[in-house]
Design a protein around this motif. Structure first.
Motif, PDB file in Angstrom:
ATOM      1  N   GLU A  54      17.047  -9.542  85.750  1.00 27.39           N
ATOM      2  CA  GLU A  54      18.397 -10.091  85.590  1.00 27.39           C
ATOM      3  C   GLU A  54      18.375 -11.449  84.905  1.00 27.39           C
ATOM      4  OE1 GLU A  54      20.298 -10.539  89.376  1.00 27.39           O
ATOM      5  OE2 GLU A  54      22.219 -11.131  88.527  1.00 27.39           O
ATOM      6  N   VAL A  55      19.350 -11.658  84.037  1.00 27.08           N
ATOM      7  CA  VAL A  55      19.534 -12.955  83.380  1.00 27.08           C
ATOM      8  C   VAL A  55      20.952 -13.428  83.679  1.00 27.08           C
ATOM      9  CG1 VAL A  55      19.627 -14.200  81.189  1.00 27.08           C
ATOM     10  CG2 VAL A  55      17.909 -12.412  81.538  1.00 27.08           C
ATOM     11  N   THR A  62      20.062 -21.121  81.824  1.00 26.79           N
ATOM     12  CA  THR A  62      19.802 -19.688  81.824  1.00 26.79           C
ATOM     13  C   THR A  62      18.745 -19.391  82.884  1.00 26.79           C
ATOM     14  OG1 THR A  62      20.275 -19.540  79.465  1.00 26.79           O
ATOM     15  CG2 THR A  62      19.072 -17.703  80.462  1.00 26.79           C
ATOM     16  N   GLN A  64      16.457 -16.485  84.907  1.00 22.53           N
ATOM     17  CA  GLN A  64      15.918 -15.134  84.784  1.00 22.53           C
ATOM     18  C   GLN A  64      15.115 -14.782  86.025  1.00 22.53           C
ATOM     19  OE1 GLN A  64      14.012 -14.308  81.084  1.00 22.53           O
ATOM     20  NE2 GLN A  64      13.886 -12.132  81.509  1.00 22.53           N
ATOM     21  N   SER A  72      10.700 -16.378  88.815  1.00 18.31           N
ATOM     22  CA  SER A  72      11.968 -16.687  88.164  1.00 18.31           C
ATOM     23  C   SER A  72      11.781 -17.906  87.284  1.00 18.31           C
ATOM     24  CB  SER A  72      13.050 -16.955  89.214  1.00 18.31           C
ATOM     25  OG  SER A  72      14.301 -17.205  88.600  1.00 18.31           O
TER      26      SER A  72
END
Lengths: 109, 116
Positions: A54-55, A62, A64, A72
């Motif tokens: 997921e971003v 941002t 991730q 992450s």
């Protein structure tokens, strides 16, 4: 050993630069959270990531979540002095949060 | 936006004295927590509280510590006989643990305790 390893521990950059900070673990998590903490204040939730790969974007930030849900990253584009602070990743374990040691970011004007 | 509030923001106490830190969690939340952060160190979990009892506590939360929800709104942390090493920022937090919130835990601004 730490459950969550954050790197780098300290980062000092000039305004306008881009940066990425990392949160790594050998464990798999159902979700991971990023917090920002300013001196003398409590951690403030920035984002929760749940799905592997997921971003999520929050203005110039941002986030991730790794495909395997073990790590992450947080990327900041065109950092500003107002981004200065301690960035913490955290995971939930039996309802409580376990924090990494944080990345202290200083953005110089 | 609803928030967790804590009092006092800063307290200086003599070693051996009792201290009570107070918190008002977010009103519809059912899960309450205390964390602490010693200067320059990471945020550490102390205790979680649900349904008027402790649901989990860490090794830090020894017999000198206790928590209480004396009424429908306050959640307190008591340190019976403070030690120098209790000097830290103490954060109260609360959560509704719902799927929709992603189990988001909201933190207060902290109570800075200095033991001298």
């Amino acid at each position: 050993t730490q459950l969550l390893e954050q790197s780098p521990q300290f980062l000092s950059i000039q305004e306008g630069e881009n940066l990425t900070v990392y949160c790594n673990s050998s464990s798999v998590f159902s979700s991971l959270q990023w917090y920002r903490q300013e001196p003398g204040e409590g951690p403030v939730l920035l984002v929760t990531v749940v799905t592997g790969g997921e971003v999520k974007k929050l203005k110039r930030l941002t986030f991730q979540f790794g495909d395997a849900r073990k790590d992450s990253s947080l990327h900041i584009t065109a950092a500003q002095p107002g981004d200065t602070g301690l960035y913490l990743c955290a995971v939930s374990n039996t309802g409580k949060l376990i924090f990494g040691q944080g990345t202290t970011l200083q953005v110089k004007p | 936006e609803p928030e967790v509030t804590q009092t006092p923001s800063h307290q200086v106490t003599q070693m051996g004295q009792e201290v009570i830190l107070r918190c008002v969690p977010i009103s519809n939340h059912l899960y309450f927590y205390w964390y602490r952060q010693i200067l320059g160190q990471k945020v550490e979990f102390l205790v979680s509280f649900y349904n008027n009892e402790i649901s989990e506590k860490s090794e830090i939360f020894d017999d000198q510590f206790s928590v209480e929800r004396p009424d429908g709104s306050n959640f307190t942390l008591k340190i019976r006989s403070t030690k120098l090493e209790d000097s830290a920022m103490y954060f109260c937090a609360s959560s509704d643990r719902s799927r929709s919130s992603g189990n988001t835990i909201y933190f207060g601004e902290g109570s800075w305790l200095t033991v001298v």
